[in-house]
Write a protein that holds these residues in place. Structure first.
Motif, PDB file in Angstrom:
ATOM      1  N   ASN A 151       0.837  -1.202   0.000  1.00 19.56           N
ATOM      2  CA  ASN A 151       0.000   0.000   0.000  1.00 19.56           C
ATOM      3  C   ASN A 151       0.868   1.246   0.000  1.00 19.56           C
ATOM      4  N   ASP A 152       0.528   2.199  -0.869  1.00 19.36           N
ATOM      5  CA  ASP A 152       1.297   3.429  -0.920  1.00 19.36           C
ATOM      6  C   ASP A 152       0.835   4.379   0.181  1.00 19.36           C
ATOM      7  N   ALA A 153       1.458   5.557   0.229  1.00 19.02           N
ATOM      8  CA  ALA A 153       1.191   6.499   1.309  1.00 19.02           C
ATOM      9  C   ALA A 153      -0.277   6.907   1.353  1.00 19.02           C
ATOM     10  N   SER A 154      -0.864   7.171   0.206  1.00 19.32           N
ATOM     11  CA  SER A 154      -2.262   7.604   0.193  1.00 19.32           C
ATOM     12  C   SER A 154      -3.187   6.501   0.692  1.00 19.32           C
ATOM     13  N   SER A 155      -2.871   5.252   0.352  1.00 22.67           N
ATOM     14  CA  SER A 155      -3.687   4.132   0.818  1.00 22.67           C
ATOM     15  C   SER A 155      -3.582   3.952   2.328  1.00 22.67           C
ATOM     16  N   ARG A 156      -2.478   4.402   2.894  1.00 22.08           N
ATOM     17  CA  ARG A 156      -2.283   4.276   4.337  1.00 22.08           C
ATOM     18  C   ARG A 156      -2.705   5.528   5.096  1.00 22.08           C
ATOM     19  N   GLY A 157      -3.345   6.479   4.417  1.00 22.40           N
ATOM     20  CA  GLY A 157      -3.949   7.603   5.114  1.00 22.40           C
ATOM     21  C   GLY A 157      -3.315   8.953   4.901  1.00 22.40           C
ATOM     22  N   TYR A 158      -2.151   9.008   4.244  1.00 23.54           N
ATOM     23  CA  TYR A 158      -1.537  10.311   3.980  1.00 23.54           C
ATOM     24  C   TYR A 158      -2.344  11.025   2.903  1.00 23.54           C
ATOM     25  N   ARG A 159      -2.674  12.281   3.146  1.00 21.99           N
ATOM     26  CA  ARG A 159      -3.693  12.945   2.346  1.00 21.99           C
ATOM     27  C   ARG A 159      -3.167  13.698   1.135  1.00 21.99           C
ATOM     28  N   ASP A 160      -1.932  14.144   1.181  1.00 23.43           N
ATOM     29  CA  ASP A 160      -1.435  15.041   0.142  1.00 23.43           C
ATOM     30  C   ASP A 160      -0.589  14.291  -0.873  1.00 23.43           C
ATOM     31  N   SER A 161      -0.711  14.674  -2.124  1.00 27.32           N
ATOM     32  CA  SER A 161      -0.012  13.976  -3.202  1.00 27.32           C
ATOM     33  C   SER A 161       1.494  14.212  -3.132  1.00 27.32           C
ATOM     34  N   GLY A 162       2.238  13.241  -3.623  1.00 23.22           N
ATOM     35  CA  GLY A 162       3.684  13.384  -3.694  1.00 23.22           C
ATOM     36  C   GLY A 162       4.411  13.152  -2.390  1.00 23.22           C
ATOM     37  N   VAL A 163       3.709  12.703  -1.355  1.00 26.98           N
ATOM     38  CA  VAL A 163       4.335  12.485  -0.051  1.00 26.98           C
ATOM     39  C   VAL A 163       4.927  11.085   0.001  1.00 26.98           C
ATOM     40  N   ASN A 164       6.187  10.990   0.433  1.00 30.83           N
ATOM     41  CA  ASN A 164       6.862   9.700   0.540  1.00 30.83           C
ATOM     42  C   ASN A 164       7.422   9.569   1.955  1.00 30.83           C
ATOM     43  N   PRO A 165       6.641   9.029   2.891  1.00 31.09           N
ATOM     44  CA  PRO A 165       7.082   8.971   4.289  1.00 31.09           C
ATOM     45  C   PRO A 165       8.367   8.168   4.469  1.00 31.09           C
ATOM     46  N   THR A 166       9.091   8.470   5.528  1.00 38.42           N
ATOM     47  CA  THR A 166      10.325   7.774   5.875  1.00 38.42           C
ATOM     48  C   THR A 166      10.033   6.760   6.973  1.00 38.42           C
ATOM     49  N   ILE A 167      10.250   5.486   6.676  1.00 38.13           N
ATOM     50  CA  ILE A 167       9.913   4.426   7.629  1.00 38.13           C
ATOM     51  C   ILE A 167      11.058   4.208   8.612  1.00 38.13           C
ATOM     52  N   PHE A 168      10.717   3.785   9.826  1.00 36.09           N
ATOM     53  CA  PHE A 168      11.705   3.484  10.867  1.00 36.09           C
ATOM     54  C   PHE A 168      11.071   2.516  11.860  1.00 36.09           C
ATOM     55  N   LEU A 169      11.888   1.921  12.705  1.00 37.18           N
ATOM     56  CA  LEU A 169      11.394   1.000  13.732  1.00 37.18           C
ATOM     57  C   LEU A 169      11.504   1.577  15.137  1.00 37.18           C
ATOM     58  N   SER A 170      12.431   2.490  15.350  1.00 33.36           N
ATOM     59  CA  SER A 170      12.630   3.157  16.645  1.00 33.36           C
ATOM     60  C   SER A 170      13.274   4.502  16.374  1.00 33.36           C
ATOM     61  N   ASN A 171      13.223   5.391  17.359  1.00 32.47           N
ATOM     62  CA  ASN A 171      14.076   6.574  17.350  1.00 32.47           C
ATOM     63  C   ASN A 171      14.335   7.012  18.781  1.00 32.47           C
ATOM     64  N   HIS A 172      14.940   8.173  18.952  1.00 30.42           N
ATOM     65  CA  HIS A 172      15.358   8.627  20.273  1.00 30.42           C
ATOM     66  C   HIS A 172      14.207   9.022  21.177  1.00 30.42           C
ATOM     67  N   ASP A 173      12.992   9.104  20.658  1.00 30.19           N
ATOM     68  CA  ASP A 173      11.820   9.489  21.446  1.00 30.19           C
ATOM     69  C   ASP A 173      10.830   8.341  21.643  1.00 30.19           C
ATOM     70  N   THR A 174      11.157   7.143  21.197  1.00 35.96           N
ATOM     71  CA  THR A 174      10.234   6.022  21.285  1.00 35.96           C
ATOM     72  C   THR A 174      10.884   4.858  22.035  1.00 35.96           C
ATOM     73  N   SER A 175      10.086   3.843  22.330  1.00 33.45           N
ATOM     74  CA  SER A 175      10.675   2.586  22.774  1.00 33.45           C
ATOM     75  C   SER A 175      11.447   1.981  21.611  1.00 33.45           C
ATOM     76  N   ARG A 176      12.353   1.083  21.919  1.00 34.07           N
ATOM     77  CA  ARG A 176      13.115   0.399  20.871  1.00 34.07           C
ATOM     78  C   ARG A 176      12.343  -0.827  20.381  1.00 34.07           C
ATOM     79  N   VAL A 177      12.563  -1.164  19.110  1.00 41.78           N
ATOM     80  CA  VAL A 177      11.954  -2.367  18.569  1.00 41.78           C
ATOM     81  C   VAL A 177      12.419  -3.583  19.365  1.00 41.78           C
ATOM     82  N   GLY A 178      13.625  -3.526  19.926  1.00 42.26           N
ATOM     83  CA  GLY A 178      14.136  -4.624  20.742  1.00 42.26           C
ATOM     84  C   GLY A 178      13.392  -4.812  22.043  1.00 42.26           C
TER      85      GLY A 178
END
Length: 398
Positions: A288-315
């Motif tokens: 599913n592309d960004a629009s199918s996953r709920g992003y509303r504006d055209s041309g948007v390409n979100p950056t995927i990640f599993l963790s960052n410095h403000d979240t719990s870790r995937v581990g």
């Protein structure tokens, strides 16, 4: 070919990395480091003594520590490195724990002396480029601390409290009065150091008064990149920008009015980490592309990640010792994503969060050696799938 380009090409050849980079932001495989907690080199700046994060985690990270780790980072198979803020925050209000994070600058045109010098930063950028990696800085353009002086060209920040499109977390940087100042900031670091892109903290703070000023700042970044490319520069020509807004995909507004073209994909992160529908969750996400996953504006390409410095870790959700395959599965999904990706330091070895609070517990000490058998196994697998991503454009291009 310029002498510098010849040297960098030879440097890249010696370390086994192709120097040629794909200018398509969808090909990005980014590695994020928290500067103060990642690595300390005793030959560099002293670092800080305290930072918001786990009690037993490193606080004295510095730029020379990152320079020392660049070969290790490159071997993971990434093609970019994102540094949490390196601008001078040493005089920020709120004490040392806040200053060490870098998220409240007091001078946007200086490197924090606790982290190093401008010469250290230039060496870091040049070596990263020599290893075939872009350098992405963390830009905080909606709030600051004690940054009241003039820029090198005489621009100032409008320090009034400004409401934003979300109506919450109001910053103390008002637009359009601050627009020329931050255009100068992005131009300064791109032109003087060859910085390739920007991750933008609390980016909704820059959408004010019904106008999305990310449109103006994005055009400035792209203009600098185009000018550098026209001069024959190889680096500082990407112009990638990604915003942090942790609302749901459908609630993100910074992409409106032809604003940002990428945002951190918190919805996608939760989907891949939790796998609420088992491995079928990965198939749904990747198909599913960004629009199918709920992003509303055209041309948007979100950056995927599993963790960052403000979240719990995937581990924290998938244990490295009992389920290394579970971690490998999630990293493989990231590698197969059609768009930019980001891997938080330590996730490639299944690191777990420490004892901090929900906002900072993932800021553990960075490790580049001493892995146990399962950590090494996952590390090597991540490098393998990232290499496959680089060699098969259909993965990142879709």
């Amino acid at each position: 070919m310029k002498t510098k380009s010849i040297i960098l090409t030879l440097f890249a050849f010696i370390f086994g990395k192709a120097i040629a980079q794909n200018p398509d932001p969808r090909a990005l495989t980014i590695y994020q480091v928290m500067v103060a907690s990642y690595q300390h080199d005793p030959d560099g700046a002293p670092g800080y003594n305290a930072m918001w994060g786990p009690d037993d985690a490193r606080k004295n990270g510095n730029l020379r520590g990152i320079i020392h780790a660049l070969d290790h980072i490159a071997r993971i198979g990434v093609n970019a490195i994102w540094l949490t803020p390196v601008f001078d925050s040493s005089e920020a209000d709120g004490g040392e724990k806040l200053q060490a994070t870098g998220y409240f600058a007091n001078d946007y045109f200086k490197i924090d002396p606790h982290f190093g010098t401008e010469a250290d930063f230039k060496e870091l950028v040049d070596k990263a480029h020599g290893l075939g990696m872009y350098v992405i800085l963390d830009g905080v353009f909606g709030h600051h601390s004690n940054c009241t002086g003039a820029s090198p060209k005489g621009n100032y920040i409008d320090n009034r409290t400004a409401s934003n499109v979300r109506g919450t977390d109001a910053g103390n940087i008002a637009f359009p009065g601050s627009l020329n100042y931050f255009k100068e900031v992005v131009r300064y670091w791109m032109d003087n150091f060859g910085v390739d892109g920007w991750r933008l903290d609390q980016c909704y703070q820059v959408y004010q008064g019904g106008h999305n000023y990310w449109h103006d700042l994005r055009l400035e970044v792209e203009a600098v990149a185009a000018e550098r490319k026209a001069r024959g520069e190889q680096w500082g020509t990407l112009g990638y920008m990604v915003g942090e807004d942790w609302t749901s995909a459908g609630g993100i507004t910074v992409t409106q009015q032809d604003g940002l073209k990428s945002v951190m994909d918190f919805d996608g992160k939760d989907h891949l980490v939790n796998l609420s529908s088992g491995v079928g969750s990965i198939g749904w996400f990747l198909s599913n592309d960004a629009s199918s996953r709920g992003y509303r504006d055209s041309g948007v390409n979100p950056t995927i990640f599993l963790s960052n410095h403000d979240t719990s870790r995937v581990g924290d959700f998938v244990d490295i010792n009992s389920s290394p395959e579970g971690l490998m599965t999630r990293h493989a999904a990231v590698a197969a994503y059609s768009g930019p990706t980001c891997t938080y330091y330590g996730d490639e070895i299944g690191d777990k969060s420490g004892n901090g609070n929900a906002d900072n517990k993932a800021r553990t000490s960075g490790r580049i050696s001493g892995f146990n058998q399962n950590e090494q196994r996952v590390h090597d697998y991540v490098a393998k799938v990232f290499k496959a991503r680089a060699e098969n454009p259909a993965l990142w291009r879709g």
